[in-house]
Design an enzyme around this catalytic site. Structure first.
Site, PDB file in Angstrom:
ATOM      1  N   THR A 186       0.840  -1.195   0.000  1.00 42.79           N
ATOM      2  CA  THR A 186       0.000   0.000   0.000  1.00 42.79           C
ATOM      3  C   THR A 186       0.880   1.252   0.000  1.00 42.79           C
ATOM      4  O   THR A 186       1.982   1.232   0.546  1.00 42.79           O
ATOM      5  CB  THR A 186      -0.873  -0.022   1.270  1.00 42.79           C
ATOM      6  OG1 THR A 186      -1.756  -1.129   1.210  1.00 42.79           O
ATOM      7  CG2 THR A 186      -1.669   1.260   1.430  1.00 42.79           C
ATOM      8  N   ASP A 217      -8.761  -0.664   5.333  1.00 41.27           N
ATOM      9  CA  ASP A 217      -8.674   0.604   6.075  1.00 41.27           C
ATOM     10  C   ASP A 217      -8.394   1.800   5.192  1.00 41.27           C
ATOM     11  O   ASP A 217      -8.743   2.936   5.549  1.00 41.27           O
ATOM     12  CB  ASP A 217      -7.562   0.503   7.119  1.00 41.27           C
ATOM     13  CG  ASP A 217      -6.186   0.408   6.476  1.00 41.27           C
ATOM     14  OD1 ASP A 217      -5.424   1.389   6.531  1.00 41.27           O
ATOM     15  OD2 ASP A 217      -5.865  -0.640   5.904  1.00 41.27           O
ATOM     16  N   GLY A 239      -5.669  -4.236   7.184  1.00 42.99           N
ATOM     17  CA  GLY A 239      -6.768  -3.294   7.291  1.00 42.99           C
ATOM     18  C   GLY A 239      -7.705  -3.544   8.447  1.00 42.99           C
ATOM     19  O   GLY A 239      -8.165  -2.605   9.112  1.00 42.99           O
TER      20      GLY A 239
END
Length: 319
Positions: A186, A217, A239
């Site tokens: 990410t 998330d 997440g």
């Protein structure tokens, strides 16, 4: 007080034995994106423009799990998500379930600026993208042979992979060992500009082998992304753990209600509130301070401040 910028490229089980051919391109991308962000800040660009610019560059890089490098769901499809937030006004925008949009972070900003809403997902988000004329490609363009192989490995191991989960290979001994091919991560960027404006942006392709429709998330304001008049935060990792911990908002809350510095608040949240091995974050304060804690083996990260400090790292720094 002065400008500051911090970037992450994902946190997870990153082995110290990560081969140079996998480590160096990612470090080079972080360095290039940091330079782009610094140049924009030196040109007096607004923090919101800088975080979008930097995250777009990271989305366009196949070495990270966002945009071009997005991982595959259990069905072999891509579902990208992103969010962006401005600290002074608390305006924010988020998107999920994107399969054709080249730069999800820019669509998230358009949600913030062109609609009365905060969050659009799946078919509604794709329709909005077409209305706004953002760049799109066929969903198959995001599916690569490398990602197909990673999905195959995840299915064989019967697991959903966090950023940088190490695929397992069988050596002649028959003992499963890490092959060093960590999963790409990410991406996120936080900035405070010379006028004290704070902004945060985060983008991801999710988890390898995740269930179709799962949302992490990254697009959840207060979990993966948050900014107010005190700080800007972008989180990375698992997440579900980040959402449970309201990670990004808790950093801001500790600063607001307890008077902690951004370094103190970020360290407390990551090391005391989230189970070990699950998360990391980058944060900047209105005063130009930077924090980049993580409770995983490593986190691809970089930062720079107006007073000349610069850091690009993966694993914990040696004292």
């Amino acid at each position: 007080m002065g400008w500051a910028i911090a970037i992450h490229g994902g946190a997870g089980d990153i082995p110290l034995s990560l081969p140079p051919e996998r480590r160096l391109p990612r470090e080079a991308t972080l360095r290039r994106c940091l330079q782009i962000g610094v140049a924009a800040l030196q040109a007096q660009k607004h923090s919101l423009d800088v975080v979008e610019l930097v995250v777009r560059e990271l989305e366009n890089c196949p070495h990270y799990n966002a945009g071009k490098g997005s991982v595959l769901t259990t069905a072999g499809t891509v579902e990208m998500e992103a969010s962006i937030m401005e600290g002074k006004t608390k305006r924010c925008g988020a998107v999920s379930g994107l399969s054709t949009v080249v730069n999800p972070i820019s669509l998230a900003r358009l949600v913030m600026e062109k609609t009365p809403h905060i969050y659009l997902a799946f078919d509604g988000a794709e329709a909005f993208a077409r209305e706004q004329g953002v760049e799109t490609v066929d969903p198959s363009d995001f599916v690569t042979s490398e990602n197909i192989e990673r999905l195959k490995q995840a299915k064989e191991a019967n697991r959903v992979q966090i950023d940088y989960t190490q695929p397992i290979t069988e050596e002649r001994s028959g003992i499963p060992t890490p092959d060093g091919n960590s999963r790409i991560g990410t991406v996120g960027c936080v900035v405070v500009d010379e006028h004290g404006n704070l902004a945060s942006a985060t983008s991801t392709g999710g988890l390898v082998n995740k269930r179709v429709g799962r949302i992490g998330d990254t697009p959840v304001i207060g979990a993966g992304t948050y900014a107010n008049n005190l700080c800007a935060v972008s989180a990375t990792g698992k997440g579900e753990a980040i959402i449970r911990g309201t990670v990004a908002r808790d950093v801001a809350a500790l600063m607001e209600y307890k008077g902690l510095s951004v370094k103190e608040a970020a360290a407390y949240v990551i090391h005391e509130c989230v189970p070990r091995g699950n998360a990391g974050l980058v944060a900047v304060s209105a005063k130009g301070e930077v924090a980049m804690p993580f409770n995983t083996t490593g986190m691809f990260r970089a930062c720079a401040t107006e007073d000349g400090y610069e850091e690009i790292a993966i694993w914990p720094l040696q004292d």
